[in-house]
Design a protein around this motif. Structure first.
Motif, PDB file in Angstrom:
ATOM      1  N   GLY B  18       0.860  -1.183   0.000  1.00  0.00           N
ATOM      2  CA  GLY B  18       0.000   0.000   0.000  1.00  0.00           C
ATOM      3  C   GLY B  18       0.893   1.229   0.000  1.00  0.00           C
ATOM      4  N   LYS B  19       0.660   2.102   0.972  1.00  0.00           N
ATOM      5  CA  LYS B  19       1.497   3.312   1.047  1.00  0.00           C
ATOM      6  C   LYS B  19       2.746   3.080   1.889  1.00  0.00           C
ATOM      7  CE  LYS B  19      -2.178   6.688   0.348  1.00  0.00           C
ATOM      8  NZ  LYS B  19      -3.026   7.717   0.957  1.00  0.00           N
ATOM      9  N   HIS B  20       2.787   1.931   2.538  1.00  0.00           N
ATOM     10  CA  HIS B  20       3.894   1.665   3.469  1.00  0.00           C
ATOM     11  C   HIS B  20       5.135   1.189   2.711  1.00  0.00           C
ATOM     12  CE1 HIS B  20       6.255   0.247   6.728  1.00  0.00           C
ATOM     13  NE2 HIS B  20       6.041  -1.031   6.474  1.00  0.00           N
ATOM     14  N   LEU B  21       6.202   1.935   2.901  1.00  0.00           N
ATOM     15  CA  LEU B  21       7.470   1.564   2.277  1.00  0.00           C
ATOM     16  C   LEU B  21       8.134   0.516   3.164  1.00  0.00           C
ATOM     17  CD1 LEU B  21       9.647   2.079   0.110  1.00  0.00           C
ATOM     18  CD2 LEU B  21      10.547   3.867   1.581  1.00  0.00           C
ATOM     19  N   ALA B  22       8.240  -0.705   2.655  1.00  0.00           N
ATOM     20  CA  ALA B  22       8.737  -1.801   3.490  1.00  0.00           C
ATOM     21  C   ALA B  22      10.242  -2.026   3.319  1.00  0.00           C
ATOM     22  CB  ALA B  22       7.989  -3.077   3.150  1.00  0.00           C
ATOM     23  N   LEU B  23      10.773  -1.645   2.174  1.00  0.00           N
ATOM     24  CA  LEU B  23      12.192  -1.947   1.922  1.00  0.00           C
ATOM     25  C   LEU B  23      12.751  -1.003   0.867  1.00  0.00           C
ATOM     26  CD1 LEU B  23      14.653  -4.061   2.081  1.00  0.00           C
ATOM     27  CD2 LEU B  23      13.627  -5.065   0.039  1.00  0.00           C
ATOM     28  N   THR B  24      13.944  -0.497   1.150  1.00  0.00           N
ATOM     29  CA  THR B  24      14.722   0.172   0.096  1.00  0.00           C
ATOM     30  C   THR B  24      16.123  -0.414   0.170  1.00  0.00           C
ATOM     31  OG1 THR B  24      15.155   1.947   1.651  1.00  0.00           O
ATOM     32  CG2 THR B  24      13.536   2.400  -0.066  1.00  0.00           C
ATOM     33  N   LEU B  25      16.644  -0.805  -0.986  1.00  0.00           N
ATOM     34  CA  LEU B  25      17.980  -1.413  -1.019  1.00  0.00           C
ATOM     35  C   LEU B  25      18.641  -1.012  -2.343  1.00  0.00           C
ATOM     36  CD1 LEU B  25      19.724  -3.496   0.620  1.00  0.00           C
ATOM     37  CD2 LEU B  25      18.860  -5.215  -0.969  1.00  0.00           C
ATOM     38  N   PRO B  26      19.645  -0.145  -2.273  1.00  0.00           N
ATOM     39  CA  PRO B  26      20.260   0.342  -3.524  1.00  0.00           C
ATOM     40  C   PRO B  26      20.874  -0.784  -4.354  1.00  0.00           C
ATOM     41  CG  PRO B  26      20.961   1.664  -1.650  1.00  0.00           C
ATOM     42  CD  PRO B  26      20.225   0.497  -1.092  1.00  0.00           C
ATOM     43  N   SER B  27      21.663  -1.647  -3.708  1.00  0.00           N
ATOM     44  CA  SER B  27      22.244  -2.755  -4.482  1.00  0.00           C
ATOM     45  C   SER B  27      22.653  -3.894  -3.555  1.00  0.00           C
ATOM     46  CB  SER B  27      23.462  -2.276  -5.287  1.00  0.00           C
ATOM     47  OG  SER B  27      24.545  -2.070  -4.414  1.00  0.00           O
ATOM     48  N   LEU B  28      22.670  -5.075  -4.121  1.00  0.00           N
ATOM     49  CA  LEU B  28      23.072  -6.261  -3.352  1.00  0.00           C
ATOM     50  C   LEU B  28      23.489  -7.346  -4.338  1.00  0.00           C
ATOM     51  CD1 LEU B  28      23.002  -7.660  -0.429  1.00  0.00           C
ATOM     52  CD2 LEU B  28      20.897  -8.708  -1.245  1.00  0.00           C
ATOM     53  N   THR B  29      24.611  -7.971  -4.059  1.00  0.00           N
ATOM     54  CA  THR B  29      25.011  -9.125  -4.874  1.00  0.00           C
ATOM     55  C   THR B  29      25.248 -10.301  -3.933  1.00  0.00           C
ATOM     56  OG1 THR B  29      27.325  -8.483  -4.740  1.00  0.00           O
ATOM     57  CG2 THR B  29      26.126  -7.796  -6.728  1.00  0.00           C
ATOM     58  N   LEU B  30      25.077 -11.478  -4.479  1.00  0.00           N
ATOM     59  CA  LEU B  30      25.318 -12.689  -3.685  1.00  0.00           C
ATOM     60  C   LEU B  30      25.907 -13.747  -4.600  1.00  0.00           C
ATOM     61  CD1 LEU B  30      24.809 -14.074  -0.883  1.00  0.00           C
ATOM     62  CD2 LEU B  30      22.724 -14.979  -1.877  1.00  0.00           C
ATOM     63  N   ALA B  31      27.000 -14.342  -4.154  1.00  0.00           N
ATOM     64  CA  ALA B  31      27.655 -15.368  -4.973  1.00  0.00           C
ATOM     65  C   ALA B  31      27.216 -16.751  -4.520  1.00  0.00           C
ATOM     66  CB  ALA B  31      29.162 -15.241  -4.837  1.00  0.00           C
ATOM     67  N   ARG B  32      27.400 -17.736  -5.381  1.00  0.00           N
ATOM     68  CA  ARG B  32      27.120 -19.122  -5.011  1.00  0.00           C
ATOM     69  C   ARG B  32      28.007 -19.533  -3.839  1.00  0.00           C
ATOM     70  NH1 ARG B  32      25.351 -22.472 -10.051  1.00  0.00           N
ATOM     71  NH2 ARG B  32      24.562 -20.831 -11.387  1.00  0.00           N
ATOM     72  N   GLY B  33      27.458 -20.208  -2.877  1.00  0.00           N
ATOM     73  CA  GLY B  33      28.242 -20.684  -1.737  1.00  0.00           C
ATOM     74  C   GLY B  33      28.491 -19.639  -0.671  1.00  0.00           C
ATOM     75  N   GLU B  34      28.060 -18.418  -0.923  1.00  0.00           N
ATOM     76  CA  GLU B  34      28.313 -17.342   0.051  1.00  0.00           C
ATOM     77  C   GLU B  34      27.230 -17.352   1.136  1.00  0.00           C
ATOM     78  OE1 GLU B  34      29.182 -12.522   0.063  1.00  0.00           O
ATOM     79  OE2 GLU B  34      28.168 -13.430  -1.650  1.00  0.00           O
ATOM     80  N   VAL B  35      27.623 -16.905   2.336  1.00  0.00           N
ATOM     81  CA  VAL B  35      26.641 -16.763   3.421  1.00  0.00           C
ATOM     82  C   VAL B  35      26.482 -15.279   3.725  1.00  0.00           C
ATOM     83  CG1 VAL B  35      26.042 -17.362   5.797  1.00  0.00           C
ATOM     84  CG2 VAL B  35      27.337 -18.967   4.401  1.00  0.00           C
ATOM     85  N   LEU B  36      25.241 -14.834   3.676  1.00  0.00           N
ATOM     86  CA  LEU B  36      24.954 -13.421   3.892  1.00  0.00           C
ATOM     87  C   LEU B  36      24.011 -13.289   5.073  1.00  0.00           C
ATOM     88  CD1 LEU B  36      25.119 -10.465   2.596  1.00  0.00           C
ATOM     89  CD2 LEU B  36      22.924 -11.041   1.565  1.00  0.00           C
ATOM     90  N   ALA B  37      24.388 -12.423   6.006  1.00  0.00           N
ATOM     91  CA  ALA B  37      23.505 -12.194   7.163  1.00  0.00           C
ATOM     92  C   ALA B  37      22.823 -10.847   7.000  1.00  0.00           C
ATOM     93  CB  ALA B  37      24.321 -12.213   8.440  1.00  0.00           C
ATOM     94  N   LEU B  38      21.492 -10.864   7.083  1.00  0.00           N
ATOM     95  CA  LEU B  38      20.730  -9.607   7.032  1.00  0.00           C
ATOM     96  C   LEU B  38      20.448  -9.177   8.463  1.00  0.00           C
ATOM     97  CD1 LEU B  38      18.086 -10.454   4.275  1.00  0.00           C
ATOM     98  CD2 LEU B  38      20.207  -9.160   4.006  1.00  0.00           C
ATOM     99  N   LEU B  39      20.975  -8.027   8.833  1.00  0.00           N
ATOM    100  CA  LEU B  39      20.780  -7.522  10.186  1.00  0.00           C
ATOM    101  C   LEU B  39      19.972  -6.229  10.125  1.00  0.00           C
ATOM    102  CD1 LEU B  39      24.454  -8.053  11.416  1.00  0.00           C
ATOM    103  CD2 LEU B  39      22.528  -9.600  11.715  1.00  0.00           C
ATOM    104  N   GLY B  40      19.466  -5.841  11.255  1.00  0.00           N
ATOM    105  CA  GLY B  40      18.690  -4.599  11.301  1.00  0.00           C
ATOM    106  C   GLY B  40      17.535  -4.745  12.264  1.00  0.00           C
ATOM    107  N   ALA B  41      17.032  -3.602  12.659  1.00  0.00           N
ATOM    108  CA  ALA B  41      15.920  -3.614  13.638  1.00  0.00           C
ATOM    109  C   ALA B  41      14.666  -4.200  13.009  1.00  0.00           C
ATOM    110  CB  ALA B  41      15.664  -2.179  14.101  1.00  0.00           C
TER     111      ALA B  41
END
Lengths: 232, 211
Positions: B18-41
């Motif tokens: 709706g009007k609620h902005l849930a996510l803004t993310l300028p850029s993100l890449t992820l490689a095969r086999g990589e582990v990525l942790a998403l942190l934040g409140a």
């Protein structure tokens, strides 16, 4: 009070002796309800599932219509179906009036909104994580729809039993469309009504006991289905 | 990062409800086999991003390029474990086998058993148990096993160890380590940073969005 006690005693005698007239009414009831329930389930389950599962233009008005038809007066159903299947009606040449098949048509019209609405509600009430889970496990849309149907199977059993309970105890439609013809279209409810009017309480009570027994079996099945469904 | 290793490339992602902005993310890449942790409140869009990466939702704007196997739908190569997983109303075995069955895979029994072992179960003891006979931690592990059995290219986990006892949490951590070692890209949304070190996870901190 004596006549009630006598009625109950005679009712047991009739049941134990397999009184043919009593069992003819039971048979007519079971035949007509099996026709109507088969038709209503075949039509109502897919319609209810689509109403509850799919998002399309016009869904909400259809849902509202289906819910409104839950309160369709049975006398009006009887009248409408009578108008259609009577000799002058559009389906008059099929000769359905005062037959078990004609009675089943009326019962189907009665059961259809019940099955459609309650099925739609069961699907709508399903945990939204279910569809996400199915999709993220790789299910294609049709596979996800089938699995969703499987997930609400216990609720659908309850839907079927609820509609059956409503149909089997209906008297107005049975009287108008079946005609209460002895040995032919006399069902449990119309027979009870007739026997009571005649003052023949024994047969009325005997049939009442059978109806009560059916309600008991139905209730046990409903409770089991509900218990199973609540474990989800 | 070479193109052959790259699995995801996200650009200017934005998600709105709706009007609620849930996510803004300028850029993100992820490689095969990589582990990525998403942190934040809470409310910064971690779960929203996971749903986008799992191709369950389409972004309001921006792009997600997925460099997986050709000819297979991306949704079948990335799988998401919800924070509170949903188990189908059937046995543990059927839950874990479901994804394999809808794909028409062969060797289902071996893959189911291997996945159950990976999350710390003895397959014979757990396979026939029904969905309502499991504890919260067991449900979480069964749900993870259902994802691991698929051998996806991307394993997306939403708070996988929240509300779990230490034994269940350890089982999940070990399973994730094995998945990562086997070459799966793993994305974990979590507040629990203690166990991320053992995974050598790259950390991305999501910022709170303006409404």
């Amino acid at each position: 009070m004596n006549f009630i006690a006598e009625g109950i005693a005679q009712a047991w005698l009739l049941l134990c002796a397999f009184d043919p007239e009593t069992f003819s009414a039971v048979q007519a009831t079971l035949i007509s309800t099996s026709y109507s329930m088969t038709a209503a389930l075949l039509l109502g389950l897919p319609c209810g599932f689509v109403l509850g599962y799919c998002d399309f233009i016009g869904r909400k008005p259809l849902r509202l219509l289906s819910d409104t038809l839950l309160a369709f007066p049975t006398v009006l159903i009887g009248l409408l179906v009578y108008a259609f299947i009577s000799r002058q009606g559009p389906l008059g040449e099929w000769g359905l009036l005062f037959t078990l098949e004609g009675l089943a048509v009326g019962q189907t019209v009665l059961a259809l909104p019940i099955i459609t609405s309650l099925t739609a509600q069961a699907v709508e009430n399903l945990d939204p994580r279910c569809r996400q889970t199915l999709l993220t496990l790789g299910a294609q849309p049709l596979q996800a729809a089938w699995a969703t149907l499987r997930e609400v199977r216990f609720q659908l059993i309850m839907v079927g039993l609820t509609a059956f309970g409503r149909v089997v105890t209906e008297v107005g439609i049975a009287m108008m469309l079946g005609g209460n013809i002895r040995w032919e279209t006399r069902t449990i409810t119309t027979a009870i009504s007739l026997e009571t009017n005649k003052g023949e309480f024994a047969q009325g009570i005997a049939l009442g006991v059978v109806l009560l027994g059916m309600a008991f079996v139905l209730n046990v099945a409903l409770t089991l289905a509900r218990r199973r469904g609540q474990s989800t | 990062m070479s193109t052959s290793q790259l699995l995801y490339r996200c650009h200017n992602l934005e998600q709105r409800y709706g009007k609620h902005l849930a996510l803004t993310l300028p850029s993100l890449t992820l490689a095969r086999g990589e582990v990525l942790a998403l942190l934040g409140a809470n409310g910064t869009g971690k779960s929203t991003l996971l749903r986008l990466l799992a191709f369950l939702d389409k972004p309001y704007s921006g792009t997600i390029d997925f460099y997986g196997e050709k000819g297979i739908a991306p949704r079948r190569q990335a799988t998401l474990l919800l924070q509170e997983p949903y188990l189908l109303t059937c046995s543990v075995y059927d839950n874990v086998a479901y994804g394999l069955r809808v794909r028409g895979c062969s060797g289902i029994q071996e893959r189911v058993e291997a996945a159950l072992v990976a999350v710390g179960f003895a397959p014979q003891a757990i396979s026939k148990r029904l969905w309502f006979e499991l504890s919260g931690g067991e449900k979480q592990r069964v749900a993870l096993a259902a994802r691991l059995a698929l051998r996806p290219l991307a394993l997306l986990l939403d708070e996988p160890t929240s509300n779990l006892d230490s034994r269940s949490a350890l089982c999940i951590q070990q399973a994730v380590q094995q998945a990562s070692a086997a070459g799966m890209a793993v994305v974990i949304a979590t507040h629990d940073t203690a166990w991320l070190h053992s995974l050598n996870a790259r950390q991305v901190i999501l910022q709170e969005n303006a409404w």
